[in-house]
Motif scaffolding. Structure first.
Motif, PDB file in Angstrom:
ATOM      1  N   ILE A 166     -28.387 -46.248  -9.478  1.00 33.30           N
ATOM      2  CA  ILE A 166     -29.626 -46.956  -9.813  1.00 33.30           C
ATOM      3  C   ILE A 166     -30.637 -45.994 -10.431  1.00 33.30           C
ATOM      4  CG2 ILE A 166     -31.617 -48.166  -8.837  1.00 33.30           C
ATOM      5  CD1 ILE A 166     -29.643 -49.275  -6.697  1.00 33.30           C
ATOM      6  N   LEU A 171     -30.840 -50.485 -12.312  1.00 37.05           N
ATOM      7  CA  LEU A 171     -30.263 -51.452 -11.379  1.00 37.05           C
ATOM      8  C   LEU A 171     -29.115 -52.239 -12.001  1.00 37.05           C
ATOM      9  CD1 LEU A 171     -30.441 -52.686  -8.574  1.00 37.05           C
ATOM     10  CD2 LEU A 171     -32.223 -54.212  -9.416  1.00 37.05           C
ATOM     11  N   LEU A 181     -25.548 -50.987 -11.532  1.00 33.63           N
ATOM     12  CA  LEU A 181     -24.905 -51.040 -10.219  1.00 33.63           C
ATOM     13  C   LEU A 181     -23.998 -52.262 -10.132  1.00 33.63           C
ATOM     14  CD1 LEU A 181     -24.592 -49.888  -7.374  1.00 33.63           C
ATOM     15  CD2 LEU A 181     -26.506 -51.332  -6.670  1.00 33.63           C
ATOM     16  N   VAL A 205     -27.528 -53.145  -2.613  1.00 36.16           N
ATOM     17  CA  VAL A 205     -28.827 -52.845  -3.216  1.00 36.16           C
ATOM     18  C   VAL A 205     -29.860 -52.560  -2.122  1.00 36.16           C
ATOM     19  CG1 VAL A 205     -30.736 -53.817  -4.538  1.00 36.16           C
ATOM     20  CG2 VAL A 205     -28.401 -54.128  -5.344  1.00 36.16           C
ATOM     21  N   VAL A 240     -35.201 -44.741  -7.514  1.00 35.47           N
ATOM     22  CA  VAL A 240     -34.581 -45.867  -6.803  1.00 35.47           C
ATOM     23  C   VAL A 240     -35.666 -46.834  -6.354  1.00 35.47           C
ATOM     24  CG1 VAL A 240     -33.259 -46.561  -4.767  1.00 35.47           C
ATOM     25  CG2 VAL A 240     -32.608 -44.511  -6.032  1.00 35.47           C
ATOM     26  N   ASN A 291     -37.044 -48.831  -9.306  1.00 32.82           N
ATOM     27  CA  ASN A 291     -36.070 -49.802  -9.801  1.00 32.82           C
ATOM     28  C   ASN A 291     -35.988 -51.021  -8.892  1.00 32.82           C
ATOM     29  OD1 ASN A 291     -34.077 -49.308 -12.199  1.00 32.82           O
ATOM     30  ND2 ASN A 291     -34.504 -47.272 -11.380  1.00 32.82           N
ATOM     31  N   LEU A 292     -36.209 -50.801  -7.615  1.00 37.19           N
ATOM     32  CA  LEU A 292     -35.972 -51.873  -6.655  1.00 37.19           C
ATOM     33  C   LEU A 292     -37.233 -52.626  -6.225  1.00 37.19           C
ATOM     34  CD1 LEU A 292     -33.236 -50.138  -4.507  1.00 37.19           C
ATOM     35  CD2 LEU A 292     -32.953 -51.942  -6.190  1.00 37.19           C
TER      36      LEU A 292
END
Length: 199
Positions: free
Chosen positions: A21, A26, A29, A56, A105, A108-109
């Motif tokens: 990621i 993302l 993945l 995730v 990370v 991205n999340l």
């Protein structure tokens, strides 16, 4: 399979997912890409996680826990004073390759969490726990006369929390050799928390 082995393998999967990621986004993945990264089959992955969403979330938590652990270790000072703020602030910023990956990370999340209620609620609860921990530290410093009481411990916590999060998002777009300098103004703001000398 022993639980410790199972948990350790889940941690390995989460770390590999976080790396994908952070480096590719993302959308990169996929279970196929992750299995290739780990050198295992897709079937093996399904033994540890039932869906891509679970993977995730695990990657998200892996990055969050590492950042939070560093900040909590920085807060855990036996005799805190105003200088105790500096390592706490630095621990929350992407100033090296390890923390840079973790923040990539996280960033991205964030969008993912906004569209998944369970992740969003978990993030809110975790943030509140950390805010409570930091508020307690600041209130203790105020009671000992190390930090001004002109601003409440709750407000100082909110300001610090928002500044660190905003600064982290800006720093990941900068070359490493510029990041420390760009973060220096935060340290100057900390100095402003010292109580004014009594006349």
């Amino acid at each position: 399979m022993r639980k410790v082995d199972h948990d350790s393998r889940r941690e390995d999967v989460a770390a590999a997912a976080a790396s994908l990621i952070a480096n590719k986004g993302l959308e990169a993945l996929t279970t196929r890409a992750l299995a290739k990264e780990l050198g295992c089959s897709i079937g093996v992955l399904s033994h540890y996680f039932h869906s891509k969403e679970e993977i995730v979330i695990a990657a998200f938590r892996w990055a969050d826990q590492r950042i939070d652990l560093r900040m909590q270790e920085a807060i855990a000072d036996d005799s805190p004073n105003i200088e105790s703020f500096f390592p706490v602030i630095k621990a929350g910023l992407p100033l090296d390759a390890e923390s840079d990956l973790e923040w990539r990370v996280r960033l991205n999340l964030h969008t993912f969490a906004l569209t998944h209620d369970t992740s969003l609620q978990a993030e809110r609860e975790k943030n509140q726990q950390f805010r409570d921990l930091m508020t307690g530290m600041i209130a203790g410093l105020q009671n000992k006369g190390h930090v001004t009481k002109e601003v409440s411990a709750e407000d100082i916590t909110s300001i610090a929390f928002d500044l660190v999060n905003g600064m982290a998002k800006n720093l990941v777009m900068c070359p490493f050799d510029e990041r420390e300098q760009k973060a220096e103004y935060l340290y100057k703001l900390i100095e402003m928390l010292r109580p004014l000398p009594k006349p």
